[in-house]
Write a protein that holds these residues in place. Structure first.
Motif, PDB file in Angstrom:
ATOM      1  N   LYS A   8      -4.546 -10.832  31.625  1.00 30.37           N
ATOM      2  CA  LYS A   8      -5.578  -9.658  31.489  1.00 30.37           C
ATOM      3  C   LYS A   8      -4.614  -8.623  31.422  1.00 30.37           C
ATOM      4  CE  LYS A   8      -9.059  -7.089  33.769  1.00 30.37           C
ATOM      5  NZ  LYS A   8     -10.101  -6.887  35.153  1.00 30.37           N
ATOM      6  N   THR A  10      -4.902  -4.141  31.218  1.00 25.07           N
ATOM      7  CA  THR A  10      -5.846  -2.940  31.433  1.00 25.07           C
ATOM      8  C   THR A  10      -5.066  -1.850  31.254  1.00 25.07           C
ATOM      9  OG1 THR A  10      -6.890  -4.358  33.189  1.00 25.07           O
ATOM     10  CG2 THR A  10      -7.293  -2.034  33.137  1.00 25.07           C
ATOM     11  N   ARG A  21      -1.866 -11.869  35.667  1.00 25.10           N
ATOM     12  CA  ARG A  21      -2.070 -13.452  35.245  1.00 25.10           C
ATOM     13  C   ARG A  21      -1.798 -13.908  36.730  1.00 25.10           C
ATOM     14  NH1 ARG A  21       1.155 -16.497  30.558  1.00 25.10           N
ATOM     15  NH2 ARG A  21       0.321 -18.506  31.104  1.00 25.10           N
TER      16      ARG A  21
END
Length: 132
Positions: A8, A10, A21
């Motif tokens: 992910k 962000t 992760r």
């Protein structure tokens, strides 16, 4: 193991990006995979057609690292930096600069183990919004 679904990215601020992760492995093993040249060369490869030709790691505060990748057509991409903080097996702070990119970033890696799984959190702080 393919766990890319656990990856992910962000945007935290105008200058920071957080990548996370989850690995089905203990923190010690993930720490080693992130820092030992013989292991880095096995997974830090890039897209098909690229290989890592230089993988140097002097894992100590003030020590440097250097990575160079080469594409099948001879194109090279290199990067390196200096370690500022090392707390095995849970935290590393280092600078990071690609050869063909004018800005240096500050990267903070945090590894947290929960139930035999390791959560990797890498925060990259860029010098400006434009650099990010």
């Amino acid at each position: 193991m393919n766990n890319a679904a656990n990856f992910k990215v962000t945007t935290l601020t105008d200058r920071e990006v957080l990548m996370t992760r989850v690995f089905e492995a203990p923190r010690d093993l993930v720490f080693d995979a992130m820092n030992k040249p013989e292991l880095l060369k096995r997974w830090l490869l890039g897209p098909p057609g690229w290989s890592m030709t230089v993988c140097e790691v002097d894992l100590k505060v003030g020590g440097a690292f250097r990575h160079v990748w080469r594409r099948d057509n001879g194109t090279e991409m290199g990067m390196g930096g200096v370690y500022r903080e090392i707390t095995p097996p849970g935290r590393i702070v280092r600078t990071e600069k690609f050869d063909d990119y004018p800005c240096e970033s500050l990267c903070t890696l945090v590894l947290t183990e929960q139930g035999g799984r390791t959560i990797l959190a890498l925060t990259v702080l860029y010098p400006s919004k434009e650099a990010r």
